[in-house]
Design an enzyme around this catalytic site. Structure first.
Site, PDB file in Angstrom:
ATOM      1  N   ASP A 150      32.116  47.400  40.586  1.00 35.88           N
ATOM      2  CA  ASP A 150      32.082  47.074  39.329  1.00 35.88           C
ATOM      3  C   ASP A 150      30.715  46.804  38.927  1.00 35.88           C
ATOM      4  OD1 ASP A 150      34.907  46.916  39.909  1.00 35.88           O
ATOM      5  OD2 ASP A 150      35.006  44.478  39.637  1.00 35.88           O
ATOM      6  N   ASP A 210      36.154  49.018  48.312  1.00 36.91           N
ATOM      7  CA  ASP A 210      34.761  48.701  48.002  1.00 36.91           C
ATOM      8  C   ASP A 210      34.241  47.676  49.002  1.00 36.91           C
ATOM      9  OD1 ASP A 210      35.880  46.678  46.712  1.00 36.91           O
ATOM     10  OD2 ASP A 210      34.823  46.619  44.784  1.00 36.91           O
TER      11      ASP A 210
END
Length: 388
Positions: free
Chosen positions: A170, A35
């Site tokens: 997240d 990410d």
């Protein structure tokens, strides 16, 4: 804690009626450490959430309480701390600071936090707290911010105030997860696709119950090593911005120009991005055997190339092999402890949970915690919680 209980406790504490905001933790099915390299990830929100009860105050105070931690905190919103305090309140303070800088937080507030996401297990209790806090504080203003932008603000708070250089995954899935689906996310564009998961599959999350202390500094070190790789690659491939932009062939051609450890880190990220998109394709085709193979490859890469596994995670992954109903599993989260995620037939999930606990404990002497989950919805609000 059910909403009525949290409402009652808030009313006793603050003598006012709250609104309650909830945001879930997450488990990442595949796409680890991609990410923050502008890559692809495929997490699911899970049925463990953090709730934040909030009410506006008539003064200029930010008053914080928790059902898990005994320490209360109180701040003047005109003079919020500029640095983290090393306490549970840091994530809340980070959100308050970022929202204040953006012009979205200017009134006193009372907050009561209740968390169900296991802390230190790699299930992103921090993002659940950040998102629920952000929605709670935003509710006190007239701001209407899309959830994708809320995720960005939460990431900024963790990066700049808490000091963890996490990517967007997240916070994004905590905001926008959907029941029964994984979320295939492009971490550069923030375009995403909901990928249906088989109805007869459960996500069995196995907590090793260890979290090695080196993880914080090692996490940032891995990111620095990836950035070093990009700088080296950019000399031959001008215009690249992240490892997301590099093919396996391009990376291989520059192996001799890189320190061996930097090459290993880059190789994991480049190949992991390919595994994420392949996994989404295999889920769409209902080909769980191939999904399982890709998850196994991911774990080996995290162990051998990115070097963020640990003996307990490896033992948990090994303990799942050959159990009835098991389709695939790997470590999930930042690493150095925490959890594995396993795809298991629903009918076998309870037996799987019992058996893997027994096997893992016999290997390590540690009694694990095992959570049988399904993919859940993202953040929500229960406005005007009923008085008790």
């Amino acid at each position: 804690m059910i909403t009525a209980d949290l409402t009652e406790r808030f009313q006793k504490e603050f003598r006012s009626r709250p609104e309650i905001f909830s945001a879930p933790g997450r488990v990442n099915l595949i796409g680890e450490h991609t990410d923050y390299n502008d890559g692809f990830v495929m997490p699911s929100a899970i049925g463990f959430s953090t709730q934040v009860a909030v009410a506006q105050r008539s003064d200029r105070k930010l008053v914080l309480r928790s059902t898990e931690f005994p320490e209360p905190f109180e701040f003047n919103i005109s003079d919020l701390p500029k640095q983290r305090l090393g306490a549970w309140c840091d994530y809340v303070l980070g959100i308050a600071t970022v929202l204040q800088q953006a012009g979205h937080f200017s009134t006193g507030a009372s907050l009561l936090v209740h968390g169900e996401v296991p802390i230190g297990a790699g299930l992103s209790s921090s993002a659940a707290l950040e998102v629920s806090t952000a929605l709670a504080l935003l509710s006190l203003s007239d701001a209407e911010i899309p959830l994708a932008e809320v995720a960005k603000l939460c990431q900024k708070a963790e990066n700049e105030f808490v000091g963890a250089r996490v990517g967007i995954m997240d916070q994004f899935v905590s905001c926008l997860g959907k029941e029964g689906h994984a979320l295939l996310l492009d971490c550069r564009s923030l375009q995403y696709e909901l990928v249906p998961l088989p109805e007869n599959i459960r996500l069995v999350i196995c907590n090793t119950m260890v979290k090695h202390e080196l993880s914080g500094g090692e996490y940032n070190q891995r990111r620095e090593e990836c950035e070093q790789g990009v700088r080296i690659l950019a000399k031959s491939y001008p215009g690249i911005k992240a490892l997301r932009d590099i093919s396996p062939e391009q990376l291989s051609s520059q192996q001799k120009a890189m320190p061996p450890v930097v090459y290993k880190r880059c190789l994991h990220v480049v190949e992991e991005n390919l595994r994420v998109t392949k996994t989404a394709d295999r889920f769409r085709a209902k080909d769980l055997a191939s999904v399982g193979k890709l998850m196994a490859q991911s774990h080996l890469s995290l162990r051998d190339l990115y070097e963020v596994s640990c003996p307990e995670l490896d033992a948990m992954v090994e303990s799942a092999q050959g159990l009835p109903g098991f389709h695939g599993g790997r470590m999930t989260g930042g690493g150095f402890g925490g959890c594995t995620v396993n795809l298991v037939e629903a009918a076998e999930s309870a037996n799987f949970a019992n058996r893997i606990s027994e096997i893992y404990q016999s290997k390590t002497g540690i009694s694990p915690e095992v959570y049988v989950c399904s993919a859940a919805d993202g953040a929500s609000v229960e406005r005007n919680a009923a008085p008790v």
